[in-house]
Write a protein that holds these residues in place. Structure first.
Motif, PDB file in Angstrom:
ATOM      1  N   GLU A 135      -0.723   8.259  -5.073  1.00 34.90           N
ATOM      2  CA  GLU A 135      -1.461   8.262  -3.796  1.00 34.90           C
ATOM      3  C   GLU A 135      -0.769   7.361  -2.777  1.00 34.90           C
ATOM      4  O   GLU A 135      -0.582   7.744  -1.616  1.00 34.90           O
ATOM      5  CB  GLU A 135      -2.897   7.761  -4.020  1.00 34.90           C
ATOM      6  N   ASN A 136      -0.394   6.168  -3.189  1.00 37.51           N
ATOM      7  CA  ASN A 136       0.266   5.233  -2.277  1.00 37.51           C
ATOM      8  C   ASN A 136       1.654   5.720  -1.880  1.00 37.51           C
ATOM      9  O   ASN A 136       2.054   5.613  -0.711  1.00 37.51           O
ATOM     10  CB  ASN A 136       0.367   3.849  -2.911  1.00 37.51           C
TER      11      ASN A 136
ATOM     12  N   LYS B 181       1.755   8.210   0.969  1.00 33.88           N
ATOM     13  CA  LYS B 181       1.152   7.861   2.264  1.00 33.88           C
ATOM     14  C   LYS B 181       2.093   8.080   3.443  1.00 33.88           C
ATOM     15  O   LYS B 181       1.693   8.653   4.465  1.00 33.88           O
ATOM     16  CB  LYS B 181       0.670   6.401   2.248  1.00 33.88           C
TER      17      LYS B 181
ATOM     18  N   GLU C 244       0.808  -1.230   0.000  1.00 33.06           N
ATOM     19  CA  GLU C 244       0.000   0.000   0.000  1.00 33.06           C
ATOM     20  C   GLU C 244       0.837   1.274   0.000  1.00 33.06           C
ATOM     21  O   GLU C 244       0.295   2.379  -0.108  1.00 33.06           O
ATOM     22  CB  GLU C 244      -0.920   0.013   1.231  1.00 33.06           C
ATOM     23  N   TYR C 245       2.168   1.157   0.088  1.00 33.98           N
ATOM     24  CA  TYR C 245       3.038   2.329   0.087  1.00 33.98           C
ATOM     25  C   TYR C 245       3.809   2.473  -1.223  1.00 33.98           C
ATOM     26  O   TYR C 245       4.752   3.274  -1.311  1.00 33.98           O
ATOM     27  CB  TYR C 245       4.025   2.252   1.265  1.00 33.98           C
TER      28      TYR C 245
END
Length: 375
Positions: free
Chosen positions: A211-212, A215, A205-206
């Motif tokens: 967007e990721n 984070k 998710e990073y």
């Protein structure tokens, strides 16, 4: 000609978050590698250096590691021990005694380190196990510049710990008497490594989308806000900087996304490294990226990178920035705002004394009044 005129935009008072600034001539964060060893502790010489420059509208401190893991160069200061907090308190007291204002820049170098600088000789950490080609550091006074080896990729469950390192750094900065903090997300260090596609090849998710990739930077910024309040927090970014082997495939998209989210968080300012003697992928200032940041971020825009007083005046007047940070000119001219005000000659800097050493090239640059007194 003299610029001692009330219409000079550089000397208009300015509200930045909770601070009332006397001018728009700010001091850029500048690594000088003169903290006391062992322990990376700020000292009396550091306090003198910053106090000499207290006439800046705002001083942004040199990059300061938030943890032992965050260290990437010999002799750089930390903000994770009681001794470091006490050392920085000397600095903030000196600056405040002379009427100045100072933010601490919170720093984790990520992959720009060396096993000799890391706890227990471990590998430096990064978003991905990609060695920064050509990047170097120094591990001791006599090591010279050494190559940086391949880092290890942070595990997903380690990310929360990185955020906590920054949170603790922000808390310690408050204990040390600073007026606020700046999150260092520029110049090829850990947060920049997560932001940019060239150094972030993660599949969790990073990684992946802009967007990721944003984070972690946003989580760290929120942690700083939790400690300080949004009006006392800023962030530094370098959208097109190439220093430390950095590259992003689409800086316009990446920094549009980041600016929107930073606007939602409500931070006081973004400091943008528009150009740099250390390397820039853009030909000059990246005007389209600057436009995108300003269109999506309604806080204060601080410009940085090879500015003269005249260019600062022009771009402030044209609405291209609100304030400007000056780096090398502030190294050589402790009274830089007054020299700008009088249109006085500037001392030349000695780049051989930028990193490490003693008072030479650090606290011995003369102010204008001293030069006139001995002329």
């Amino acid at each position: 000609m003299s610029n001692d005129n009330p219409q000079d935009v550089l000397f208009e008072t300015f509200k930045l978050g909770n601070l009332a600034l006397p001018n728009r001539v700010l001091m850029s964060p500048l690594t000088r590698s003169r903290s006391s060893q062992p322990g990376d502790v700020p000292n009396d010489m550091n306090a003198e250096y910053y106090q000499q420059r207290a006439s800046a509208g705002l001083i942004i401190s040199e990059a300061t590691q938030v943890s032992p893991q965050g260290k990437g160069y010999a002799f750089t200061p930390g903000i994770h021990s009681k001794e470091q907090i006490a050392g920085w308190k000397k600095v903030t007291d000196a600056v405040h005694h002379s009427g100045g204002r100072i933010h601490l820049q919170l720093w984790h170098v990520g992959r720009i380190s060396h096993t000799d600088l890391q706890p227990d000789g471990r590998k430096p950490v990064a978003p991905s196990a990609i060695a920064p080609e050509g990047a170097k550091t120094y591990v001791s006074a006599d090591s010279g510049m050494v190559d940086i080896a391949e880092p290890r990729a942070l595990e997903t469950d380690e990310i929360a710990g990185i955020v906590e390192q920054f949170r603790t750094g922000a808390e310690n900065a408050k204990a040390a008497g600073f007026d606020g903090v700046e999150v260092h997300a520029a110049n090829g260090y850990l947060l920049d490594q997560f932001l940019k596609s060239g150094s972030n090849h993660r599949t969790d998710e990073y990684g992946g989308s802009a967007e990721n990739r944003a984070k972690l930077t946003l989580m760290v910024t929120q942690a700083a806000i939790d400690v300080w309040g949004k009006e006392n927090v800023g962030i530094r970014v370098s959208p097109t900087g190439s220093f430390n082997a950095m590259y992003d495939e689409d800086p316009l998209e990446t920094y549009t996304v980041l600016a929107k989210h930073l606007n939602d968080l409500g931070v006081a300012y973004i400091e943008v490294v528009e150009d740099s003697f250390q390397g820039n992928h853009a030909n000059g200032r990246p005007e389209s990226v600057i436009d995108a940041i300003q269109a999506n971020f309604k806080g204060r825009y601080i410009a940085n990178g090879a500015y003269t007083a005249e260019e600062a005046r022009r771009r402030i007047s044209a609405g291209r920035c609100d304030l400007v940070t000056f780096g090398r000119p502030f190294i050589a001219n402790p009274d830089l705002p007054e020299r700008f005000r009088q249109d006085a000659p500037l001392n030349e800097w000695d780049d051989s004394t930028f990193y490490g050493g003693d008072a030479k090239g650090y606290t011995d640059y003369p102010a204008l009044a001293e030069q006139k007194a001995t002329a």
